[in-house]
Design a protein around this motif. Sequence first.
Motif, PDB file in Angstrom:
ATOM      1  N   ARG A 154      56.164  16.065 122.089  1.00  0.00           N
ATOM      2  CA  ARG A 154      56.858  16.907 121.345  1.00  0.00           C
ATOM      3  C   ARG A 154      58.394  16.539 121.662  1.00  0.00           C
ATOM      4  O   ARG A 154      59.250  16.539 120.636  1.00  0.00           O
ATOM      5  N   ILE A 155      58.674  15.824 122.723  1.00  0.00           N
ATOM      6  CA  ILE A 155      59.740  15.386 123.072  1.00  0.00           C
ATOM      7  C   ILE A 155      60.054  14.005 121.978  1.00  0.00           C
ATOM      8  O   ILE A 155      61.337  14.179 121.386  1.00  0.00           O
ATOM      9  N   VAL A 156      59.347  13.210 121.844  1.00  0.00           N
ATOM     10  CA  VAL A 156      59.373  12.175 121.191  1.00  0.00           C
ATOM     11  C   VAL A 156      59.461  12.599 119.495  1.00  0.00           C
ATOM     12  O   VAL A 156      60.409  12.012 118.534  1.00  0.00           O
ATOM     13  N   SER A 157      58.927  13.653 118.919  1.00  0.00           N
ATOM     14  CA  SER A 157      58.869  14.201 117.664  1.00  0.00           C
ATOM     15  C   SER A 157      60.566  14.731 117.386  1.00  0.00           C
ATOM     16  O   SER A 157      61.075  14.615 116.598  1.00  0.00           O
ATOM     17  N   ILE A 158      60.898  15.564 118.598  1.00  0.00           N
ATOM     18  CA  ILE A 158      62.531  15.894 118.496  1.00  0.00           C
ATOM     19  C   ILE A 158      63.377  14.586 118.435  1.00  0.00           C
ATOM     20  O   ILE A 158      64.323  14.458 117.282  1.00  0.00           O
ATOM     21  N   LEU A 159      63.377  13.877 119.173  1.00  0.00           N
ATOM     22  CA  LEU A 159      64.329  12.456 118.926  1.00  0.00           C
ATOM     23  C   LEU A 159      63.962  11.658 117.906  1.00  0.00           C
ATOM     24  O   LEU A 159      65.104  11.193 117.093  1.00  0.00           O
ATOM     25  N   LYS A 398      63.280  25.083 123.063  1.00  0.00           N
ATOM     26  CA  LYS A 398      64.900  25.349 122.773  1.00  0.00           C
ATOM     27  C   LYS A 398      65.224  24.235 122.055  1.00  0.00           C
ATOM     28  O   LYS A 398      65.959  24.221 120.861  1.00  0.00           O
ATOM     29  N   ALA A 399      65.155  22.935 122.621  1.00  0.00           N
ATOM     30  CA  ALA A 399      65.617  21.693 121.567  1.00  0.00           C
ATOM     31  C   ALA A 399      64.852  21.507 120.327  1.00  0.00           C
ATOM     32  O   ALA A 399      65.614  21.161 119.419  1.00  0.00           O
ATOM     33  N   GLU A 400      63.676  21.913 120.092  1.00  0.00           N
ATOM     34  CA  GLU A 400      62.913  21.849 118.911  1.00  0.00           C
ATOM     35  C   GLU A 400      63.745  22.900 117.706  1.00  0.00           C
ATOM     36  O   GLU A 400      63.972  22.579 116.644  1.00  0.00           O
ATOM     37  N   LYS A 401      64.359  24.079 118.272  1.00  0.00           N
ATOM     38  CA  LYS A 401      64.770  25.059 117.393  1.00  0.00           C
ATOM     39  C   LYS A 401      66.162  24.313 116.994  1.00  0.00           C
ATOM     40  O   LYS A 401      66.862  24.525 116.000  1.00  0.00           O
ATOM     41  N   GLN A 402      66.963  23.814 118.091  1.00  0.00           N
ATOM     42  CA  GLN A 402      68.186  23.243 117.736  1.00  0.00           C
ATOM     43  C   GLN A 402      68.187  22.220 116.628  1.00  0.00           C
ATOM     44  O   GLN A 402      68.978  22.199 115.736  1.00  0.00           O
ATOM     45  N   VAL A 403      67.153  21.117 116.639  1.00  0.00           N
ATOM     46  CA  VAL A 403      67.161  20.254 116.178  1.00  0.00           C
ATOM     47  C   VAL A 403      66.791  20.697 114.633  1.00  0.00           C
ATOM     48  O   VAL A 403      67.186  20.333 113.501  1.00  0.00           O
ATOM     49  N   GLU A 404      65.986  21.827 114.459  1.00  0.00           N
ATOM     50  CA  GLU A 404      65.351  22.290 113.347  1.00  0.00           C
ATOM     51  C   GLU A 404      66.764  22.769 112.373  1.00  0.00           C
ATOM     52  O   GLU A 404      66.636  22.932 111.061  1.00  0.00           O
TER      53      GLU A 404
END
Length: 407
Positions: A154-159, A398-404
């Motif tokens: 999930r972290i990799v997917s965000i970045l 939270k990071a996933e929402k920010q990036v979206e």
Amino acid sequence: MTRWITCRIGDLCTLRRGASPRPINNFISTEGVPWVKIADATESKTRFIEKTKEFIKEEGAKNSVAVTPGTLILSNSATPGLPKIMKINACVHDGWLVFDDFNGITRDFLYYLFLNERERLVQGANGSVFNNLKTDIVKNFIVRIPESIAIQNRIVSILSSIDDKIELNLKINETLEEMAMTLYKHWFVDFGPFQDGEFVESELGMIPKGWRVISCYDLANYINGKAFKTNQLVDNDGLPVIKIAELKSGITNSTKFYNGDIEPKYLLQNGDILFAWSASLGVFIWAKGKAVLNQHIFNVKPNGTLSKSMIYFTLKNIIQEFIEIAASRATTMGHITKEHLIDKKIALPPDELLVKVDEKMSNYYQMILSNMLEVERLTQIRDYLLPRLLSGEIDVSKAEKQVEEVL
């Protein structure tokens, strides 16, 4: 609650060092197996090695280390600690470490881990920087990682979603520049739209009637950067000082800053055209915010003859000639002079035709600049999230929402 564990790199994967056939100059070729050098990595603005400048012969490859698409490599000398993922089959020399057999960590998570930990990795326990990142240093390097592979993914997917957009913009800009240069050469090199008209003799040879010949020096104002003394530069205070290294690699931990008074002519703004005229010649659009220009680089400003976009594409069209001139006169540092700019001549059409083609060239220039600015914005977001995600400081959801929201 995500559980984080402490590990040695050597417990998470196997690593081996590249190798070079000796003497290497006997095996360098213009074709054969791609030969990955550190410069290929530092000049790549993406996660990947997609091409190399040099090749080695097949017989030399037998005494090197082969890598395949998907292989993670890490520089261990010259510019140590730089991770890259291979997109091609190639060979690597002993300035690279190669990683395989991942256990408890994914390849892509390790890539971002190295990116985040690079500064700490290349620092010795006493604070000195390793000129050569030995295999044992990397094997024994201690890191904290999420125990869950799902969380790592999930972290990799965000970045990687941010990096995907950055890399897409870079590829779009390559295409836009190719299209712009094709149009430029059609008009100003081949005189394509004017082949049915009358041509006249000039110092450049035959050119369309009504066109004029002008020196490159008279196309614009060339403002050289400031000659700083070493003791004038500081770390992370004031404005970044832009040298040739920053034109190639951006603002990094090695970039110096200046916090004193500065003449306005040395200040850079987004959209400025920079012409590196010494050592490593090139033409660049600046898009990294307010900064100070160092010597050996011109800030090329319109003087009323050509628009900014036309200046940029004109210089891009002739830069190879200047590179060859500099190489031919190189002693310690090849460069060009004012006289070379004066001696280089180009043909320009009447103003009404220049305005017509400039409308198209300006559109290309503005699209390229817009994409560059978005790349900078996305890079800042990624660089903000990277240490926080890899330390557990920020919640993954939270990071996933920010990036979206920003993509």
